[in-house]
Scaffold this active site. Sequence first.
Site, mmCIF file in Angstrom:
data_model
loop_
_atom_site.group_PDB
_atom_site.id
_atom_site.type_symbol
_atom_site.label_atom_id
_atom_site.label_comp_id
_atom_site.label_asym_id
_atom_site.label_seq_id
_atom_site.Cartn_x
_atom_site.Cartn_y
_atom_site.Cartn_z
ATOM 1 N NE ARG A 1 13.329 36.584 -43.283
ATOM 2 C CZ ARG A 1 12.775 36.677 -44.491
ATOM 3 N NH1 ARG A 1 13.450 37.241 -45.481
ATOM 4 N NH2 ARG A 1 11.556 36.221 -44.708
ATOM 5 C CG ASN B 1 7.219 33.627 -45.572
ATOM 6 O OD1 ASN B 1 6.534 33.772 -46.568
ATOM 7 N ND2 ASN B 1 8.427 34.134 -45.462
ATOM 8 C CG ASP B 2 6.426 32.380 -39.367
ATOM 9 O OD1 ASP B 2 6.586 31.157 -39.404
ATOM 10 O OD2 ASP B 2 7.344 33.186 -39.192
ATOM 11 C CB CYS C 1 7.778 41.730 -44.972
ATOM 12 S SG CYS C 1 7.453 41.001 -43.367
HETATM 13 C C1 PEP Z 1 7.170 35.693 -42.522
HETATM 14 O O1 PEP Z 1 6.935 34.885 -41.621
HETATM 15 O O2 PEP Z 1 6.417 35.881 -43.496
HETATM 16 C C2 PEP Z 1 8.391 36.512 -42.482
HETATM 17 C C3 PEP Z 1 8.600 37.496 -43.325
HETATM 18 O O3 PEP Z 1 9.343 36.171 -41.564
HETATM 19 P P1 PEP Z 1 10.301 34.897 -41.718
HETATM 20 O O4 PEP Z 1 10.125 34.346 -43.102
HETATM 21 O O5 PEP Z 1 11.666 35.395 -41.458
HETATM 22 O O6 PEP Z 1 9.781 33.987 -40.658
HETATM 23 MG MG MG Z 2 8.056 34.985 -39.806
#
Ligand code: PEP
Ligand code: MG
Length: 575
Positions: free
Chosen positions: A301, A458-459, A506
Site C-alpha cells: 500500500r 474490503n472495499d 488482497c
Molecule cells: C481492499 O479494499 O480490500 C484493499 C485491499 O484495499 P484497502 O484495504 O487498502 O482499501
Molecule cells: Mg481498497
Amino acid sequence: MSFTLHGIHVSSGIAIGHAHLVSHTSLEVAHYVLPKHLLAEEVARLDAALKATRDELTSLRANRPQQAAAEFEAFLDLHLMILDDEHISQAARAMVQEEQCNAEWALKSQMDALVAQFEAFDDGYLRERSTDVVQVVERVLKVLSGHPGHVPPAPQHDSDMVLVAHDVSPADLIQLKPHQFCAILTDVGGATSHTAIVARGLNTPCVVGLLHARELIKDRDMLIVDGAQGVVIVNPDKSLLAEYKLRQSEWVLERQKLKRLKTARATTLDGTDIGLQANIEMPGDVAQVKENGATGIGLFRSEFLFLNRDDLPDEEEQYLAYRTVLEGMGELPVTIRTYDLGADKQLKGVTRVASNPALGLRAIRLCLAEPQLFRTQLRALLRASVHGNLKILVPMLSGAAEINQTLYMIESVKFDLADQGIAYNPSVQIGGMIEIPAAALALNAFVKKLDFLSIGTNDLIQYTLAIDRTDEEVAHLYDPLHPAVLLLLSHVINGANKAGIPVSVCGEMAGEISYTRLLLGLGLRQFSMHPAQLLATKQRVLTTSLPEVTTFTQKILRADDPAKIRDMLDKLNAV
Ligand code: PEP
Ligand code: MG
C-alpha cells in the site's frame, strides 16, 4: 457472578487470566483557582509536564521494538504533533494565566473543545483521531499527577494478566509489550483504529468496542478472552474454564506447529500449488514477509509513504523505497499499488475531506486529477522496475475509460524515460484492483486491457452493501458472506480464469482462514494477506481437497438465506 461480554475482534487467540484494570480517572480532574503569584509556577509545571511527555514519546519512537507494526512510528509522530499543537499547549498555558486555573483543568478543557471539533467531522477517520487527542492529554495528565507515565504499574505476574482499559493508545501498547499481558480489552475503538492495527502486529488476543468492560469487570476477576470471537467470559465456572484451557493449549500447540510450515509449499491435497503472498505498508515490513515464507508481495500500500508528513515524497525517495522492497524480495514478485489516497487517508494540501469521502476523489480518481503527482510515482516505479520483479497495481478502477487513461499515462512516462536514456523494464505488468461492483460486473474491459487482477474485498463489500467500513455502528452489517458479495467474487474469479489472467484476493477476507476454502472453491489460486496470517492459511490449504470444496461451494452460491450460508460454510470448513 459469571457473565459474557461481546465486542469487536481485533487479534485472535485464547487467553485466560486475571483482570488488571487501568484507571481512566486521570480525566476526572480537579478544578481550583490559583492566586496570581502562583500562576508563573503553574505554567512552568505545565511546561515541564509537556516536555516530559515529549521526551517520553521521542524515546519510544527511537526505541521502537523490531516487531512493532511499521505504522507505529507514524502514530508517535501524530501524537507528538498533537502535543505541540497550539490548541493544546499554548491554549492551555493562556487559560492558566487568564482564568487562574490549575494546569490539569486547562488541559482537560482544551482537550474537550478539540474533541468536540473532531467529533463533528463527517469523515470517520478524522472522527477517530479524537481518540488520539484524548490519549495524548491523558499522558500529560499522568505526568502532572506525579505518575511517571501513562503505563500502569506492571503487576507481579503480568503474563496471566488481562489488561482492561477504557482505551489504550498505540504508544502504550508498545510500552506494555515487555509486560506480556496475555490479552488486551478496551471499551472503545473500532477494527480500523490505530490501537487495533498495532495490537494485530503484536499478536496478542485483543477485543475492542466492549462498551462497559471497565465498569463491569472488577480488578482480579478471572477472565477468558476468545480473541477470534470477540468474546470475554467473566468469572467462568469450572467446566467452562477447563474447556477453554484445553482450547488454549491446542491453540498454543497449533501456533508452534505452524512455524514448521514456513518453507513448505502451499499445495492442496490434490496437488495444486496455491500462491500465498503478503500485504505490506512500509519497506521495513519485508523482514516479516520473509519470516513467514510468503511467495511474494501481493499488495504494497504505497500511500503509507505519503502519510503523516508535511511534504510529499519526491521521485528519488519513492524510487529508493520501491527499490529496497524489490531488492529485499529478490526474484519474488512485488506488487506495488499506486497510491490510494483520499477517503480515510488524506494528504495534506492535496486532498480535501469530501462530504462522502469513500465516494469522492480517491485512489485512481485522484491520480488522474493530479497527473503531476501520479507521473512522479510512475517514474519512480518504472525506474525501480529494473531491480526486481515489479508489478504495478491500480486501485479503484471503475471501467474502460479510467483504464485507458491510466495505461496512456504509463506509456507516456515510459516514453519520457526512454527519451532521457533512463532504464526501466518495458514489459512490467499492470494490474487493476476490483473493488467497485461496477468493475466486477463490467469485467470484460479489465481482462482485455490488463495483465492481472486483484480483488479488494474490503472495499468491494463496502460498496456492494453500502456499509461504511470505518463506521463501528454499521460494522455488524458488513458481511463477506452476503449472496451478492459471493456472486460478484465468483463472477470475477471465473471471468479472470476463463480469460487466462492471474487473479488474487488482497482484502482481509484472504487472511481469514474461515474463508480460505470458500475462496479456493470459487476458483481462487492466489491470496495476499497480513504476514502474520500466512502460515495458518497455508495449513488450511494443505488440508483442502479442491474437487470437494469446488462442488460444495457451488451449493453455497445457490443459497440465499444468510443463516443457511453460514451453516454450509461451517460444514465446508469441517470437512
Ligand atoms: C481492499 O479494499 O480490500 C484493499 C485491499 O484495499 P484497502 O484495504 O487498502 O482499501
Ligand atoms: Mg481498497
